[in-house]
Write an enzyme that holds these catalytic residues in place. Structure first.
Site, PDB file in Angstrom:
ATOM      1  N   ASP A 144      29.459  29.423  39.311  1.00 57.19           N
ATOM      2  CA  ASP A 144      29.816  30.838  39.094  1.00 57.19           C
ATOM      3  C   ASP A 144      31.023  31.027  38.180  1.00 57.19           C
ATOM      4  O   ASP A 144      31.848  31.899  38.418  1.00 57.19           O
ATOM      5  CB  ASP A 144      30.105  31.532  40.440  1.00 57.19           C
ATOM      6  CG  ASP A 144      28.899  31.559  41.344  1.00 57.19           C
ATOM      7  OD1 ASP A 144      27.775  31.454  40.835  1.00 57.19           O
ATOM      8  OD2 ASP A 144      29.074  31.673  42.565  1.00 57.19           O
ATOM      9  N   ASP A 368      28.013  32.170  53.082  1.00 61.28           N
ATOM     10  CA  ASP A 368      28.396  32.589  51.733  1.00 61.28           C
ATOM     11  C   ASP A 368      29.630  33.479  51.743  1.00 61.28           C
ATOM     12  O   ASP A 368      30.277  33.656  50.704  1.00 61.28           O
ATOM     13  CB  ASP A 368      27.250  33.370  51.080  1.00 61.28           C
ATOM     14  CG  ASP A 368      26.023  32.521  50.860  1.00 61.28           C
ATOM     15  OD1 ASP A 368      26.167  31.367  50.431  1.00 61.28           O
ATOM     16  OD2 ASP A 368      24.912  33.013  51.127  1.00 61.28           O
TER      17      ASP A 368
END
Length: 683
Positions: A144, A368
Site C-alpha cells: 500500500d 485489518d
C-alpha cells in the site's frame, strides 16, 4: 512443523545460487505463533500448518513483542523446522499507508533516515547472518505504498493530503529503493514489490502509470531493476483469484460487462488476469523478462452458500455480473475485515505461467483494523472503512464498508473473522462438498469455436460447463498438449506460428480436481505472416473494448523497430481498417494515452482508395516528431473513434479487429514509411 507447498518441481531448496522461482522445491516456514492461534480455534487445525508471511510492521517487531517472536527468533525456528523458505513483510515506511488510518505506521513523513538506520539496516544485518544462508528469504516490500502515489496523491475522489505529502517529498520511492538495494545485495534474498490489486490499478489511467512508478522506485537510492525478483498482488486483500462466470469481454444486450456498476470500466475482473497482464507491462517497462508474480490468496476464497453456481441473468449487464460474481463485497474498494470472505487457494508453487506462487501474505485471522477507536502504542489509527456502520467515501463509491463488527486493532487476532473464513473457504477445506468427497467431473464444454485468428494468435470461445460444486476453470489443449488455463469461456493462444494448422480442445475442471473429457476438436490454420519484407517495423495491437456493437471503436497500438538503425517517426504512419456500417460518414478520433505523449500523436479517419470487405475506411495514426531507436517501441498508444452521429458500429467483420486483450503482433494493421508498406497485409 514445516509445510511443503504443492510443488511442480521435487527436491529440497539450496541457497547456493539464485533460482528463477524461490518457491520451487521449497519447504516453507510455518510461523508457530500464528499456527498456535489457528489450531486453538474450532476447526482451525486443518490450516494451522500452512506457511504464511511474518510481518515486520514496526521497529519493535524486529526484536520481538509480547506474544510474538522477533525476526532472528523466527529465522532460528525456521532452521530448526528444516524449512528452506522464509517469507517476511517489510512494512514501516515513513508516513506509511497515507490513504488508510488503520495501517498507519510509527514513522512520520520525514523520518527516512530512521527508516534506513533503525529498520532496514538491522533487518539486513539479521537476514545476512551466515546462520541463515540455507534459507531462501522472500521479502514483500511495503504494501500500500507506491500505488497510493498513483491514485491517492491528488486529483481523485480518493486523494488525501497525506498521500500528496509523500508524493512531494519522495520518501516512499527513496525508502523502497533503499530497501531493494540493501536487501537485494544479500544473495539468498528475493525481493517482491507490492503492486496493489485489479480493483485499484486495473484502469488505463492507473495501469501503465503504476508500472512506471514501480520502475522509478526500483532505480533510486542505488537500486536497479535487478534488485526486484518479482511483484505481488492482492496483498491483504479480498479480490477473487478467478471469476468463473463472466469475462471482461462479455456483453449483455449490447452493453459490455465493463459498463456494469461492479466492474466500472475496469479492464480486469480478477487477480489472475490482472497479475499476468501487469507482468507483461512491467517487462515492457524494463524489468527482467523472467520476473515472477505472487498472488495473496489467504482470504479471497468467497465460498459458502452465497457463492453463485453460474452466470447471472441476461436481463442487464448489472444483473449478469452481480448474479454471477463470486466476490460478494459491496464494492471492490472495500478492504477491511470483509463480511462473507473465505480462505482461498492454499499456498501453491507455479500454479500458472508467470505466477511463482499463490501465497498467504496476510495470515488468516489477523485483523485489518478496529471497528471502533482503540488506544494502542503501535501507531495504528481508527479508520472508518473498518466501521460496519460507515457509509463510505470516494474510494468505495460512498457505499457501506461491508466490514465485520467487533474487530480489534490491525494485526491482532480476530476470532470472529477466522471462523467465517473457515466456513466460507473455497476450495472447501475438506477438499470436497459439504464434507463428502466430490468425485463428479464437470460436463464437457460445448460449442468450441474459433472467433479470431492471425499469423501469431488464435482466439477460442465455448459454452460453459456445469458441475455439482462449481467449475473452477478450463484447460486449453493444442494438438493434445495443454497450452493454458482460464477461468472464463474465452482464450487467446499466442504461441502459434504463421500458416500452420492446429487442432484445439477444451476440458473443464472443478475444485476437487475432477476434469471433464475434452471437447470435439476445433481445427484452424493461422494466417500467413504479415509484412512485405520492405521495412523494419511491426505493429502490435490489443483490443480495449470487448463489445463489437457499441458506438465507439477502441484499441491500443504500439510500433516496434525490428531493424538495426533508428527510424524517423515523422515518416511513419499506421492504418487500422474498418467499416462504419451505416450512419454518419464523418468521424471523431481521440488519443486517450500515449507513452510518447498524445500531443505527438496525429490521428484521423480516411476513406480507403480501394474499399474491400471490412475495410472501407481506416484510422491513420502518425507522429509529429521523434526517432525510434533500433529495437525500441513507441510504447502503448490508446485510441478511439466514433461516428459524428454516435451511431453503433458492427466491428465483428472489420478487417483489422482482433479480440486479444494483451498485445500481440497485428498483421492486419498496416505500417507505412512514407507511402511504402513496411508491415502488414493491406486489404
Amino acid at each position: 512443523m514445516g509445510a511443503a507447498l504443492a510443488v511442480a518441481v521435487p527436491g529440497q531448496a539450496s541457497a547456493a545460487a539464485r533460482v528463477d522461482n524461490p518457491y520451487a522445491g521449497a519447504t516453507a516456514y510455518v510461523n508457530p505463533d500464528w499456527s498456535a492461534r489457528a489450531a486453538a480455534e474450532p476447526g482451525g487445525e486443518v490450516i494451522a500448518d500452512e506457511p504464511s508471511f511474518v510481518w515486520m510492521d514496526r521497529i519493535a517487531a524486529i526484536g520481538g513483542t509480547p506474544g510474538a517472536r522477533g525476526l532472528r527468533a523466527h529465522l532460528d525456528t525456521a532452521v530448526s523446522q528444516g524449512a528452506d523458505l522464509f517469507q517476511v513483510v517489510i512494512y514501516n515506511l515513513p508516513g506509511r499507508d497515507c490513504a488508510a488510518l488503520a495501517s498507519n505506521g510509527e514513522l512520520g513523513p520525514t523520518e527516512l533516515s530512521r527508516y534506513k538506520d533503525d529498520y532496514i539496516d538491522p533487518i539486513a544485518g539479521i537476514l545476512g547472518d551466515p546462520a541463515y544462508a540455507s534459507l531462501r528469504i522472500v521479502t514483500l516490500i511495503e504494501p500500500d505504498s507506491l500505488p497510493n502515489l498513483v491514485t491517492n496523491a491528488g486529483g481523485t475522489a480518493g486523494s488525501t493530503p497525506e498521500c500528496a505529502t509523500m508524493k512531494a517529498n519522495g520518501n516512499y520511492e527513496k525508502g523502497i529503493g533503499y530497501a531493494l538495494h540493501t536487501l537485494g545485495a544479500l544473495p539468498n534474498v528475493y525481493n517482491y514489490v507490492d503492486a496493489a490489486h485489479h480493483g485499484w490499478l486495473g484502469w488505463d489511467s492507473n495501469f501503465v502509470p503504476a508500472a512506471q512508478q514501480f520502475k522509478k522506485a526500483a532505480t533510486m537510492e542505488g537500486a536497479t531493476v535487478s534488485d526486484v525478483h518479482g511483484f505481488i498482488v492482492n496483498t491483504a486483500n479480498y479480490s477473487a483469484l478467478k471469476e468463473p462466470h463472466f469475462a471482461v469481454t462479455d456483453s449483455v444486450n449490447g452493453t459490455t460487462v465493463r459498463q456494469s456498476r461492479w466492474v466500472d470500466w475496469n479492464y480486469y475482473v480478477d487477480e489472475l488476469s490482472f497479475a499476468k497482464a501487469l507482468r507483461t507491462e512491467l517487462v515492457r517497462q524494463g524489468f527482467a523478462s523472467d520476473i515472477g508474480m505472487l498472488i495473496d490468496t489467504a482470504r479471497n476464497g468467497w465460498g459458502g452458500s452465497a457463492r453463485p453456481a453460474g452466470p447471472g441473468p441476461l436481463t442487464s449487464a448489472d444483473a449478469y455480473v452481480d448474479g454471477g460474481r463470486t466476490d460478494r463485497r459491496i464494492h471492490a474498494g472495500n478492504w477491511c475485515n470483509q463480511s462473507g470472505a473465505g480462505i482461498g487457494e492454499r499456498p501453491t508453487t507455479a500454479p500458472e505461467p508467470g505466477i511463482d506462487a499463490y501465497v498467504w501474505a496476510k495470515p488468516p485471522g489477523e485483523s485489518d483494523g478496529s471497528s471502533e477507536p482503540v488506544d494502542n502504542d503501535e501507531g495504528k489509527g481508527f479508520d472508518r472503512m473498518c466501521d460496519p456502520t460507515y457509509t463510505g467515501n470516494g474510494r468505495n463509491g460512498f457505499n457501506l464498508t461491508g466490514a465485520l463488527p467487533d474487530s480489534p486493532v490491525a494485526g491482532h487476532w480476530f476470532s470472529g473473522q477466522f471462523q467465517e473464513l473457515l466456513r466460507n473457504a473455497h476450495p472447501p477445506l475438506d477438499g470436497g462438498n459439504g464434507g463428502e468427497e466430490d468425485t463428479q467431473a464437470p460436463t464437457v464444454p460445448t460449442s468450441l469455436r474459433v472467433t479470431a485468428k492471425s499469423s501469431s494468435s488464435v482466439t477460442l470461445a465455448w459454452t460453459a460447463s456445469t458441475d455439482d460444486t462449481g467449475v473452477t476453470g478450463y484447460d486449453i489443449l493444442r494438438d493434445g498438449t495443454r497450452v493454458g488455463t482460464t477461468a472464463t469461456t474465452t482464450y487467446t493462444d499466442t504461441g502459434v506460428s504463421a500458416s500452420t494448422a492446429y487442432s484445439y480442445s477444451v476440458r473443464a475442471k472443478d475444485a476437487a480436481g475432477n476434469v471433464s473429457a475434452g471437447t470435439p476438436a476445433a481445427q484452424v490454420t493461422t494466417e500467413a505472416g504479415g509484412g512485405t519484407g520492405t521495412g523494419a517495423l511491426k505493429a502490435e495491437y490489443r483490443n480495449t473494448d470487448g463489445s463489437p456493437t457499441d458506438n465507439q471503436i477502441r484499441m491500443s497500438l504500439r510500433l516496434v523497430n525490428t531493424g538495426s538503425a533508428a527510424i524517423d517517426l515523422s515518416t511513419v504512419t499506421a492504418r487500422y481498417w474498418f467499416t462504419p456500417d451505416g450512419g454518419a460518414s464523418t468521424f471523431g478520433t481521440a488519443c486517450d494515452y500515449a507513452v510518447l505523449g498524445c500531443g505527438n500523436v496525429t490521428h484521423g479517419v480516411r476513406s480507403a482508395s480501394a474499399p474491400a470487405a471490412g475495410a472501407s475506411h481506416y484510422l491513420e495514426v502518425g507522429f509529429g516528431s521523434g526517432s525510434l531507436a533500433a529495437g525500441a517501441t513507441t510504447g502503448e498508444i490508446q485510441l478511439r473513434l466514433n461516428k459524428s452521429d454516435w451511431s453503433a458500429f458492427q466491428e465483428s467483420d472489420d478487417y483489422s479487429r482482433s479480440t486479444n486483450t494483451a498485445f500481440a503482433d497485428a498483421p492486419r494493421v498496416g505500417v507505412f514509411t512514407g507511402s511504402t508498406l513496411a508491415w502488414g497485409t493491406a486489404p
